[in-house]
Design a protein around this motif. Structure first.
Motif, mmCIF file in Angstrom:
data_model
loop_
_atom_site.group_PDB
_atom_site.id
_atom_site.type_symbol
_atom_site.label_atom_id
_atom_site.label_comp_id
_atom_site.label_asym_id
_atom_site.label_seq_id
_atom_site.Cartn_x
_atom_site.Cartn_y
_atom_site.Cartn_z
ATOM 1 N N TRP A 76 0.846 -1.302 -0.037
ATOM 2 C CA TRP A 76 -0.009 0.001 0.217
ATOM 3 C C TRP A 76 0.961 1.246 -0.052
ATOM 4 C CZ3 TRP A 76 -3.777 -1.898 4.544
ATOM 5 C CH2 TRP A 76 -4.540 -2.867 3.837
ATOM 6 N N LEU A 77 1.849 1.252 0.663
ATOM 7 C CA LEU A 77 2.861 2.332 0.800
ATOM 8 C C LEU A 77 3.357 2.645 -0.488
ATOM 9 C CD1 LEU A 77 5.101 2.429 4.153
ATOM 10 C CD2 LEU A 77 3.304 4.110 3.494
ATOM 11 N N VAL A 78 3.909 1.393 -0.834
ATOM 12 C CA VAL A 78 4.462 1.556 -2.496
ATOM 13 C C VAL A 78 3.554 2.161 -3.397
ATOM 14 C CG1 VAL A 78 5.703 0.366 -4.209
ATOM 15 C CG2 VAL A 78 6.381 -0.176 -2.091
ATOM 16 N N ASN A 79 2.270 1.713 -3.300
ATOM 17 C CA ASN A 79 1.225 2.081 -4.370
ATOM 18 C C ASN A 79 0.954 3.616 -4.183
ATOM 19 O OD1 ASN A 79 1.050 -0.411 -5.177
ATOM 20 N ND2 ASN A 79 -0.905 -0.945 -4.067
ATOM 21 N N SER A 80 0.808 3.802 -2.897
ATOM 22 C CA SER A 80 0.681 5.589 -2.542
ATOM 23 C C SER A 80 1.716 6.256 -3.148
ATOM 24 C CB SER A 80 0.316 5.559 -0.842
ATOM 25 O OG SER A 80 -0.978 5.365 -0.466
ATOM 26 N N ALA A 81 3.020 5.856 -3.038
ATOM 27 C CA ALA A 81 4.187 6.744 -3.241
ATOM 28 C C ALA A 81 4.023 6.696 -5.050
ATOM 29 C CB ALA A 81 5.652 5.848 -2.919
ATOM 30 N N LEU A 82 3.828 5.441 -5.355
ATOM 31 C CA LEU A 82 3.519 5.457 -6.991
ATOM 32 C C LEU A 82 2.594 6.324 -7.504
ATOM 33 C CD1 LEU A 82 4.803 3.789 -9.384
ATOM 34 C CD2 LEU A 82 2.812 2.584 -9.229
ATOM 35 N N TYR A 83 1.232 6.326 -7.141
ATOM 36 C CA TYR A 83 0.189 7.262 -7.500
ATOM 37 C C TYR A 83 0.747 8.687 -7.058
ATOM 38 C CZ TYR A 83 -2.580 3.055 -7.380
ATOM 39 O OH TYR A 83 -3.226 1.761 -7.742
ATOM 40 N N TRP A 213 -1.894 11.974 -2.706
ATOM 41 C CA TRP A 213 -1.568 10.902 -1.490
ATOM 42 C C TRP A 213 -2.743 10.924 -0.548
ATOM 43 C CZ3 TRP A 213 2.930 8.375 -0.148
ATOM 44 C CH2 TRP A 213 2.944 8.061 1.208
ATOM 45 N N ASN A 214 -3.613 12.136 -0.463
ATOM 46 C CA ASN A 214 -4.808 12.087 0.262
ATOM 47 C C ASN A 214 -6.087 11.513 -0.360
ATOM 48 O OD1 ASN A 214 -3.101 13.608 2.126
ATOM 49 N ND2 ASN A 214 -4.357 15.654 1.897
ATOM 50 N N SER A 259 2.468 5.962 7.706
ATOM 51 C CA SER A 259 2.147 6.598 6.587
ATOM 52 C C SER A 259 2.447 8.051 6.706
ATOM 53 C CB SER A 259 0.660 6.133 6.148
ATOM 54 O OG SER A 259 0.011 7.055 7.088
ATOM 55 N N ILE A 260 2.383 8.655 7.601
ATOM 56 C CA ILE A 260 2.358 10.154 7.672
ATOM 57 C C ILE A 260 3.736 10.791 7.611
ATOM 58 C CG2 ILE A 260 0.061 10.774 8.376
ATOM 59 C CD1 ILE A 260 0.964 11.250 11.076
ATOM 60 N N ALA A 261 4.587 9.785 8.279
ATOM 61 C CA ALA A 261 6.025 10.288 8.623
ATOM 62 C C ALA A 261 6.987 10.635 7.325
ATOM 63 C CB ALA A 261 6.830 8.883 9.125
ATOM 64 N N PRO A 262 6.674 9.891 6.392
ATOM 65 C CA PRO A 262 7.444 10.427 5.015
ATOM 66 C C PRO A 262 6.926 11.800 4.716
ATOM 67 C CG PRO A 262 6.441 8.392 4.498
ATOM 68 C CD PRO A 262 5.973 8.501 5.758
ATOM 69 N N LEU A 263 5.687 12.022 4.668
ATOM 70 C CA LEU A 263 5.306 13.442 4.113
ATOM 71 C C LEU A 263 5.633 14.288 4.929
ATOM 72 C CD1 LEU A 263 3.965 13.352 1.469
ATOM 73 C CD2 LEU A 263 1.587 13.617 2.630
ATOM 74 N N ILE A 264 5.741 14.314 6.367
ATOM 75 C CA ILE A 264 6.003 15.197 7.234
ATOM 76 C C ILE A 264 7.545 15.530 7.008
ATOM 77 C CG2 ILE A 264 6.151 15.840 9.779
ATOM 78 C CD1 ILE A 264 3.688 14.630 10.021
ATOM 79 N N LEU A 265 8.206 14.620 6.885
ATOM 80 C CA LEU A 265 9.654 14.652 6.624
ATOM 81 C C LEU A 265 9.920 15.376 5.335
ATOM 82 C CD1 LEU A 265 11.048 11.401 8.060
ATOM 83 C CD2 LEU A 265 11.024 13.546 9.194
ATOM 84 N N ALA A 266 9.333 14.977 4.462
ATOM 85 C CA ALA A 266 9.718 15.873 3.119
ATOM 86 C C ALA A 266 9.309 17.317 3.184
ATOM 87 C CB ALA A 266 8.610 15.055 1.940
ATOM 88 N N PHE A 267 8.279 17.618 3.912
ATOM 89 C CA PHE A 267 7.784 19.204 3.974
ATOM 90 C C PHE A 267 8.811 19.851 4.745
ATOM 91 C CE2 PHE A 267 3.251 18.370 2.745
ATOM 92 C CZ PHE A 267 3.151 19.771 1.956
ATOM 93 N N LEU A 268 9.486 19.179 5.807
ATOM 94 C CA LEU A 268 10.513 19.740 6.457
ATOM 95 C C LEU A 268 11.595 19.889 5.529
ATOM 96 C CD1 LEU A 268 10.227 18.013 10.004
ATOM 97 C CD2 LEU A 268 9.536 20.550 9.299
#
Lengths: 284, 308
Positions: A76-83, A213-214, A259-268
């Motif tokens: 699922w994580l890979v799919n979300s990242a792909l989409y 992602w959302n 699932s929220i960790a990568p996005l928060i890190l990317a924003f930072l």
């Protein structure tokens, strides 16, 4: 001057306190997830919500999460990242090219095209999901990666942002100079203009990435096969099965955190870039 | 004479070069706009047209056991939409939701932005990022997380969760509004904040020299200048509220007080699940139109107020 500096400290302490309280409000749910992810199911109910329990279970929970149902969660994580990744990458490229053309070239129908795209910003994505489902089912393409990926590549708001940014950041003289040097329009765009527009590109990418992602409605309508789910849909489905299998609750908690960790890190990490792009877009 | 000649051929060559360049530019415009406009047509325009077309059909059966077939139904689906009490109830529910959620959300966003712009010397970056962080959390995940926080057995504030039935029919709308506000307040704050940053320093400096306090400067100078940013956030809030789907759908997993017809979009989804695509299409056409009309009206009214 002296009176204002004397009256300052109390006001400063007051506003800082006010903001600290709200910082707490914004952080508590994330902090709670972090704490809950380290607990056993028993401790989840019996220990205080805002601190660790006696035993530290994070690694066991992560192990359970990643192996559950044959490792469907990492998929699922890979799919979300792909989409989100592919959708935002292509969406950004296409939107930037379109916005650039609308800003830098004069041609008949330019304003009409731009207004049509702007109207697209007002069209809610949820109103499109159902007809898209019917169209994709006509060609037998529902329940595929493409059915979610292709519609995610369109970003009317990105075109709007790119046009504003290109108008401000790419000087006419630079384009003229490139033309005199014999550089083709496309080459000028890909070697010169796109660099000048870098902050806008990062902003468009990030906002399209977040939007995809959302995304929940489109995959909910399109996808049956749970191996194609993005992480939002997967966790929702898991949580709907908690009454049959209480262990899933822990999986939903740890899965949400992960699932929220990568996005928060990317924003930072990227804040310097999206910050300037956002300022350009909203100042008008 | 020779120089005249040179100038003339030079300008002719220049004209030719400009003509060639114009032709190249036309081709470039097509290449630049082509991919976006193609996808925009296929995944935006065609679905909208297709939706309208679907909404004008109806299913007819010949006799009790005849095969169903699709025929032109005129506005029959729309009659059904406007006669549906559930639909009107869901519309008034999201309008109420708007009143409960958006003033608090935008009001707080404005206050945060003003404070970060002027009053707070320390930790400005920390506050900005902390307030914005929830925007990175998908609505579904935010709703799941807050759902856990509302359940008395899991809540870190059990006294609150046990005494106030946060998931009961009385408060559940506020509970969902809180989730939406949690996600979007920081985002709106950033939009207003960056508009504030664009205000020239001389303006506020001049007011300060004239003896105006921070509050007066904010009220008389800064707020009027960020009205366009407020209008932008207002329009996005109207669209977002009318489209409300993810959060209440997730809350159905926690609360009996949220039915499958809670919001207009949930009705669209439930109707398409029956499946009754024609009626669902009519619902979503009406909803999309209402969204466009309301955001347009809002723009008109606020712009008249703001720009004279």
């Amino acid at each position: 001057m002296s009176t204002s500096t004397r009256s300052r400290p109390i006001a400063t302490i007051g506003t800082t306190l006010f903001l600290v309280i709200f910082a707490g409000y914004f952080l508590v749910p994330i902090w709670w997830l972090l704490m809950a992810a380290t607990k056993t199911r028993g401790d989840l109910i019996n220990s205080t919500g805002l601190w660790f329990a006696d035993s530290f279970h994070l690694l066991d929970n992560l192990g359970d999460l990643l192996t559950r149902d044959g490792g469907v969660y990492p998929r699922w994580l890979v799919n979300s990242a792909l989409y989100a990744g592919a959708g935002a990458a292509f969406g950004t490229l296409f939107a930037t090219m379109a916005g650039y053309a609308l800003a830098k070239y004069v041609f008949p129908g330019r304003e009409a095209t731009f207004n049509l795209v702007l109207a697209g910003v007002l069209v809610p994505a949820t109103a499109l999901a159902l007809p898209l489902f019917l169209m994709f089912s006509k060609i037998g393409a529902v329940d595929t990666y493409w059915s979610v990926l292709l519609p995610s590549m369109v970003s009317p708001f990105g075109v709007y942002l790119a046009r504003i940014y290109a108008a401000a950041a790419v000087p006419e003289e630079v384009l003229e100079a490139a033309r005199l040097d014999g550089s083709s329009e496309l080459r000028t765009f890909f070697t010169v203009s796109i660099r000048l527009m870098a902050p806008a590109l990062v902003t468009i990418f990030l906002f399209q990435f977040v939007a995809v992602w959302n995304n929940f409605f489109l995959p909910l309508v399109m996808l049956q096969d749970q191996r194609l789910y993005p992480v939002t849909l997967g966790l929702y489905i898991w949580n709907s099965q908690v009454t049959q299998d209480p262990n899933l609750q822990m999986m939903v908690i740890v899965g949400s955190l992960l699932s929220i960790a990568p996005l928060i890190l990317a924003f930072l990490a990227l804040q310097r870039f999206w910050w300037s792009g956002l300022s350009a877009g909203s100042a008008r | 004479m020779a120089t005249m000649q040179a100038v003339r051929t030079g300008s002719a060559a220049g004209a030719r070069r400009r003509r060639v360049s114009k032709r190249h530019q036309r081709r470039a415009i097509l290449v630049f706009l082509g991919p976006f406009l193609t996808l925009f047509a296929v995944f935006y325009l065609v679905p909208i047209v297709y939706s309208v077309y679907q909404s004008l059909l109806k299913v007819e059966r010949v006799g009790a056991f005849g095969a169903p077939r699709e025929i032109f139904g005129g506005l029959a689906q729309y009659q059904q939409v406007f006669a549906s009490e559930d639909f009107w109830a869901s519309i008034s529910r999201v309008l109420l939701f708007f009143c409960v959620s958006i003033p608090v959300q935008l009001g707080l966003a404005l206050v945060f932005a003003l404070l970060l712009d002027s009053a707070v010397p320390k930790w400005r970056r920390f506050f900005r990022l902390t307030f914005f962080a929830p925007y990175a959390v998908p609505g579904v995940i935010a709703a799941l997380t807050w759902g856990f926080l509302y359940v008395p057995s899991l809540s870190p504030f059990p006294a609150v969760a046990e005494n106030a039935n946060l998931l009961g029919s009385g408060l559940v709308m506020f509970s969902i509004a809180n989730v939406v506000n949690w996600v979007y307040t920081g985002y709106n704050m950033l939009i207003i904040y960056s508009a504030l940053q664009a205000i020239p320093g001389e303006l506020t400096e001049a007011a300060r020299v004239d003896g105006a306090g921070q509050f007066r400067i904010a009220w008389s100078i800064k707020i009027p200048l960020v009205v366009p940013a407020l209008i932008l956030t207002g329009v996005f809030s109207i669209i977002g509220t009318l489209q409300l789907f993810n959060e209440p759908t997730v809350f159905r997993l926690f609360s009996n007080a949220v039915a499958s017809n809670y919001t207009p979009n949930m009705i669209v989804y439930a109707t398409s699940n029956i499946p009754n695509y024609h009626l669902a299409a009519a619902y979503s056409v009406v909803l999309a139109l209402a969204t466009c009309v309301l955001s347009f009206l809002f723009l008109k009214i606020t712009q008249r107020r703001a720009f004279g």
